[in-house]
Design an enzyme around this catalytic site. Structure first.
Site, PDB file in Angstrom:
ATOM      1  N   LYS A 188       0.843  -1.191   0.000  1.00 19.39           N
ATOM      2  CA  LYS A 188       0.000   0.000   0.000  1.00 19.39           C
ATOM      3  C   LYS A 188       0.880   1.245   0.000  1.00 19.39           C
ATOM      4  CE  LYS A 188      -4.026   1.822   2.520  1.00 19.39           C
ATOM      5  NZ  LYS A 188      -4.947   1.605   3.670  1.00 19.39           N
ATOM      6  N   SER A 234      -9.786   1.273   2.650  1.00 18.34           N
ATOM      7  CA  SER A 234      -8.984   2.099   1.776  1.00 18.34           C
ATOM      8  C   SER A 234      -7.870   1.317   1.055  1.00 18.34           C
ATOM      9  CB  SER A 234      -8.353   3.227   2.590  1.00 18.34           C
ATOM     10  OG  SER A 234      -7.430   2.713   3.530  1.00 18.34           O
ATOM     11  N   SER A 277      -9.734  -1.114   6.788  1.00 17.73           N
ATOM     12  CA  SER A 277      -9.141  -0.892   5.458  1.00 17.73           C
ATOM     13  C   SER A 277      -8.422  -2.094   4.852  1.00 17.73           C
ATOM     14  CB  SER A 277      -8.181   0.296   5.504  1.00 17.73           C
ATOM     15  OG  SER A 277      -8.921   1.487   5.562  1.00 17.73           O
TER      16      SER A 277
END
Lengths: 98, 490
Positions: free
Chosen positions: B79, B154, B178
């Protein structure tokens, strides 16, 4: 129903140092009112004598000796700075004349 | 055999027995990224050169038989909020679009030391603020199961890159679901570890007291392998636990017979999609057949999890994001700036997206004079109650089972104009973060051809039980083995 007017929106925008247009302030004002309204749900909860959470895992202080160790060199450190001068980060006036 | 569809365990066996090389595996992954990712758009940056270099080093390690770990030579994605030295780290924000960190996060270092191969950085909601990846300042990521739908957020890019076989594992970050929510939307396995189990050093903070880095993988076994490699004490993050990291795979095959599975009635209420509800009931039946004792428990403050989570997030984020000021790094806008404040105002106006602005302002509101007691302090008090809920429930059972989301993946654009509706999709995943407990998301079936996710919630630092119970489920189900049609080439 809570209402958060554009004046309040502009005030909090300034608190977080965010430039904001009149139009944006109006959009956010409508959205904030419904979000804050939703948060007011917390008023239903009886929290008398409840201690607010302050830590999540290890409530211990972590201490270490204050030793001098090598750190990133200045040139490397300044690589991301938008403006530099003689090894310093350069910004315009911090304290104004007013 | 499609190399990119392999689990870590399978790939590692092939590497160690020298049936394939890491360079081959890495090239197959990079080729697939360049062929397929134009549809999915899960990567913000692809690190071809670095990956091939790391793969070559991994092959040398394997040839010498030195220092070979289960992750040596395995391609992974990360990420884009986790710092990588000399590789752009953007948080999918304009304000960091060209930011290249001078140092690695501890997790980045640990994975490099283990010999894993970084193939790229994945898309996310800007600074982790969102539940659909639509708040990325760059582009939308598409759900590999239906390209018209969101991957969740996310860590949407991480989940999509895993689901579309564009890596063999991915590193996500979970502040309030997330990792788990997109894992559920994309049919992958993922864990939010106990707060403090994995170092946050070098993670660009969203909510310092919630943030947890966690792996996303094909199955629970792989997830255990990766967590073991990245967990542990770090002197650069004083909130990490001192206690040693156990071997998460050692007891993963132990039978779960006689263990207690808690079902919280507050998680099964109106508003849940019928297909999600039936998948949960079926998972409970599966556990019953495996010999678990099913127990009804109560988490009475569940409905307050969402306002507590968001209020504290807004407050902490408004303070964490103060560092982006246009003077030291990142975007800097200074058109005729008369003083330094003017640089702050202009840079932050131009550099942050609407959701980030909304949350910072609401945070400042919740912290400001006159509202602090009513919002911030009240939320911290209810947080104490949320934490007690989990402690009480988990005192009478070993693990809790819940869905990861009331619905399957929604359509792109469906909730973008209604921030509150978007927040509500996090209702089942947010409460664990203010409480700090770990939770493992697992594929649990399909509803109208879209994946359904469930999560197992455990006691502080008891990830081993989560993996054991998750692994037992995956031995008798095959949901986690199903791949989107995008990957059907086997």
């Amino acid at each position: 129903m809570s209402t958060i007017d554009t004046k309040t929106v502009k005030h909090v925008a300034n608190l977080v140092r965010l430039g904001i247009s009149e139009e944006e302030a109006q959009t956010f004002s409508g959205q904030f009112s419904s979000i804050i309204d939703y948060f007011n749900m917390l008023n239903e909860v009886d929290t008398e004598n409840v201690i607010p959470a302050s830590d999540i895992a290890n409530a211990e202080n972590v201490l270490r000796e204050d030793e001098v160790k090598p750190s990133m060199n200045r040139e490397e450190f300044l690589k991301n700075a938008p403006q530099t001068e003689r090894g310093y980060i350069k910004v315009p006036t911090v304290l104004g004349e007013e | 055999m499609e190399l990119t569809n392999l689990t870590i365990q399978e790939a590692s066996e092939l590497l160690k027995s020298k049936k394939i090389s890491s360079v081959e595996l890495t090239k197959a992954t990079l080729d697939r990224i360049h062929n397929v990712d134009s549809k999915v758009k899960s990567y913000v940056t692809v690190t071809d050169e670095l990956a091939l270099q790391q793969a070559k080093q991994a092959d040398e390690r394997i040839a010498k038989g030195e220092n070979v770990t289960p992750l040596t030579g395995i391609p992974f994605s990360m990420k884009d909020c986790i710092s990588t030295r000399n590789v752009r780290t953007t948080c999918s924000s304009k304000i960091l679009e060209n930011y290249v960190p001078q140092y690695n996060a501890t997790v980045t270092n640990k994975l490099a030391d283990a010999g894993a191969v970084l193939v790229g950085k994945t898309n996310m909601d800007e600074f982790g603020m969102g539940s659909s990846c639509e708040n990325s300042a760059f582009f939308n990521t598409h759900n590999p199961w239906d390209l018209n739908r969101v991957p969740g957020g996310s860590s949407g890019g991480a989940a999509a890159s895993m689901s579309a076989s564009l890596c063999n594992f991915s590193i996500g970050e979970d502040t309030g679901g997330s990792v788990r929510m997109p894992a559920g939307f994309c049919n992958v396995t993922g864990i939010k570890p106990t707060y403090g189990r994995v170092s946050r050093y070098g993670l660009i903070s969203l909510v310092s007291s919630f943030d947890c880095i966690g792996p996303m993988t094909r199955d629970a076994y792989d997830c255990a392998t990766v967590l073991e490699a990245i967990a542990g004490h770090d002197e650069k993050d004083s909130t990490t636990y001192q206690s040693a990291v156990p071997s998460y795979t050692q007891n993963i095959n132990k039978p779960i017979k006689g263990m207690k599975l808690g079902i919280s009635k507050e998680y099964f209420v109106a508003g849940m999609e019928a297909g999600v509800e039936s998948a949960m009931q079926e998972a409970i039946r599966t556990y019953e057949k495996l010999g678990m004792e099913i127990k009804e428990v109560s988490l009475p403050h569940t409905k307050y999890g969402l306002p507590v989570y968001y209020l504290l997030l807004f407050a902490e984020a408004s303070s964490n994001l103060a560092r982006f000021d246009g003077t030291r790094f990142g975007l800097s806008v200074s058109d005729n700036a008369k003083d330094v404040i003017d640089i702050y105002l202009q840079t932050r106006h131009a550099g942050f997206g609407d959701e980030v602005k909304r949350r910072m302002m609401l945070g400042a509101y919740a912290l400001s004079a006159g509202y602090y007691d009513a919002y911030y302090l009240k939320a911290q008090k209810v947080r104490t109650l949320l934490r007690r809920d989990f402690e009480t429930a988990l005192a009478s059972c070993d693990i809790l089972l819940a869905p990861t989301c009331p619905t399957t993946a929604f359509k792109l654009g469906e909730k973008t104009n209604d921030p509150l509706a978007m927040y509500l999709s996090d209702i089942y995943v947010v409460a664990t973060n203010p409480a700090g407990v770990p939770a493992l998301a697992l594929p649990a079936g399909f509803s109208k051809d879209m994946p359904v996710g469930m999560q197992l919630i455990g006691k502080h630092l008891d990830e081993a039980t989560l993996f054991q119970v998750g692994h037992a489920y995956q031995q008798v189900t095959d949901w986690h083995k199903r791949l989107p049609s995008l990957c059907h080439r086997r």
